[in-house]
Design an enzyme around this catalytic site. Structure first.
Site, PDB file in Angstrom:
ATOM      1  N   SER A  25      49.964 -16.185  15.305  1.00 14.17           N
ATOM      2  CA  SER A  25      48.530 -14.835  15.431  1.00 14.17           C
ATOM      3  C   SER A  25      47.689 -15.579  14.079  1.00 14.17           C
ATOM      4  O   SER A  25      47.069 -14.805  14.185  1.00 14.17           O
ATOM      5  CB  SER A  25      49.863 -13.822  15.509  1.00 14.17           C
ATOM      6  OG  SER A  25      50.164 -13.266  14.151  1.00 14.17           O
ATOM      7  N   GLY A  57      52.344 -14.753  18.457  1.00 16.34           N
ATOM      8  CA  GLY A  57      54.223 -14.365  18.201  1.00 16.34           C
ATOM      9  C   GLY A  57      54.641 -15.431  17.993  1.00 16.34           C
ATOM     10  O   GLY A  57      56.474 -15.609  18.229  1.00 16.34           O
ATOM     11  N   ASN A 113      56.390 -16.394  12.107  1.00 20.96           N
ATOM     12  CA  ASN A 113      57.671 -15.078  12.982  1.00 20.96           C
ATOM     13  C   ASN A 113      59.466 -15.748  12.754  1.00 20.96           C
ATOM     14  O   ASN A 113      59.840 -14.672  13.220  1.00 20.96           O
ATOM     15  CB  ASN A 113      56.660 -15.312  14.368  1.00 20.96           C
ATOM     16  CG  ASN A 113      56.175 -14.830  14.942  1.00 20.96           C
ATOM     17  OD1 ASN A 113      55.570 -13.535  14.421  1.00 20.96           O
ATOM     18  ND2 ASN A 113      54.667 -15.513  15.368  1.00 20.96           N
ATOM     19  N   ASP A 138      48.410  -2.502  10.229  1.00 20.31           N
ATOM     20  CA  ASP A 138      49.782  -3.262  10.019  1.00 20.31           C
ATOM     21  C   ASP A 138      50.686  -3.953   8.568  1.00 20.31           C
ATOM     22  O   ASP A 138      51.483  -3.985   8.766  1.00 20.31           O
ATOM     23  CB  ASP A 138      49.966  -4.216  10.921  1.00 20.31           C
ATOM     24  CG  ASP A 138      49.833  -5.877  11.250  1.00 20.31           C
ATOM     25  OD1 ASP A 138      48.296  -6.126  10.248  1.00 20.31           O
ATOM     26  OD2 ASP A 138      49.747  -6.324  12.389  1.00 20.31           O
ATOM     27  N   HIS A 179      48.982  -8.635   9.198  1.00 21.58           N
ATOM     28  CA  HIS A 179      47.974  -9.428  10.049  1.00 21.58           C
ATOM     29  C   HIS A 179      46.255  -9.907   9.162  1.00 21.58           C
ATOM     30  O   HIS A 179      45.870  -8.576   8.596  1.00 21.58           O
ATOM     31  CB  HIS A 179      46.967  -9.717  11.747  1.00 21.58           C
ATOM     32  CG  HIS A 179      48.667  -9.686  12.000  1.00 21.58           C
ATOM     33  ND1 HIS A 179      49.479  -8.737  12.545  1.00 21.58           N
ATOM     34  CD2 HIS A 179      49.003 -10.903  12.715  1.00 21.58           C
ATOM     35  CE1 HIS A 179      50.405  -9.566  13.398  1.00 21.58           C
ATOM     36  NE2 HIS A 179      50.024 -10.556  13.753  1.00 21.58           N
TER      37      HIS A 179
END
Length: 203
Positions: free
Chosen positions: A24, A61, A89, A170, A173
């Site tokens: 991502s 992801g 991840n 969040d 990111h």
């Protein structure tokens, strides 16, 4: 002279084709297409006179193992070089660093067999995963770069960690500003990587 790596089958006179293979952070999670890392990096490179395209092969992801599963079709023939950004991840899931390193190693070897050089973008583990895990995970990228003689950008998120102004809500990111920072900081390393491709083409 067009910068084309050995084994890459770019059209004579065409741009150097790079592929950003990642998760991502590469894909541009919750950002418009023009704010994703590959697009921003391509814009910065072109502004400095490089005839280059940077394809976005980021999948939100994705783990290192997921990247290995799709590397063959995500990196088409004619690719001169790959920016490999995977592992975040794995870290967030607490994956054994040996698994992550093995998958990244396999990706690099798969690309090497096709004559496609790799710029490896490093990742670092969050401190809350513990000092042992962090030490083992953080060591993956320098070890791979040394083993395979790769160009290494030590930490993909350098310059934005902990800065709320450069993250989405969040705090994981990057937002548009964060991507600009990442691409700007990485630009000299990418330019050096492109220089290596030119040297390879001239041999």
């Amino acid at each position: 002279m067009t910068a084309v790596a050995p084994g890459a089958r770019a059209a004579p006179g065409g741009p150097v084709k790079l592929v950003a293979l990642g998760d991502s952070l590469t894909a541009g999670y919750k950002l418009p297409a023009d704010a994703a890392f590959p697009t921003v990096l391509e814009r910065l490179l072109k502004a400095r006179g490089a005839d280059v395209t940077v394809a976005n092969a980021g999948v939100s992801g994705d783990t290192a193992t997921g990247g290995l599963d799709r590397v063959d079709w995500s990196v088409p023939d004619g690719t001169a070089g790959v920016i490999l950004e995977l592992g975040a991840n794995d870290m967030l899931r607490g994956t054994d660093p040996k698994v992550t390193e093995g998958a990244l190693s396999a990706i690099i070897e798969r690309l090497k067999a096709r004559g496609i050089p790799v710029l490896l973008a490093g990742m670092q583990a969050a401190p809350n995963l513990g000092p042992d895990y962090k030490a083992r995970f953080d060591a993956i990228y320098p070890a791979l770069a040394e083993r395979y003689g790769l160009t290494l950008y030590p930490f993909f998120l350098d310059g934005i960690i902990g800065d709320r102004a450069q993250h989405l809500d969040d705090m994981i990111h990057p937002n548009r500003q964060g991507v600009e920072t990442i691409a700007s900081r990485m630009l000299p390393t990418v330019e050096g990587f492109l220089g290596g491709l030119r040297q390879g083409a001239s041999r």
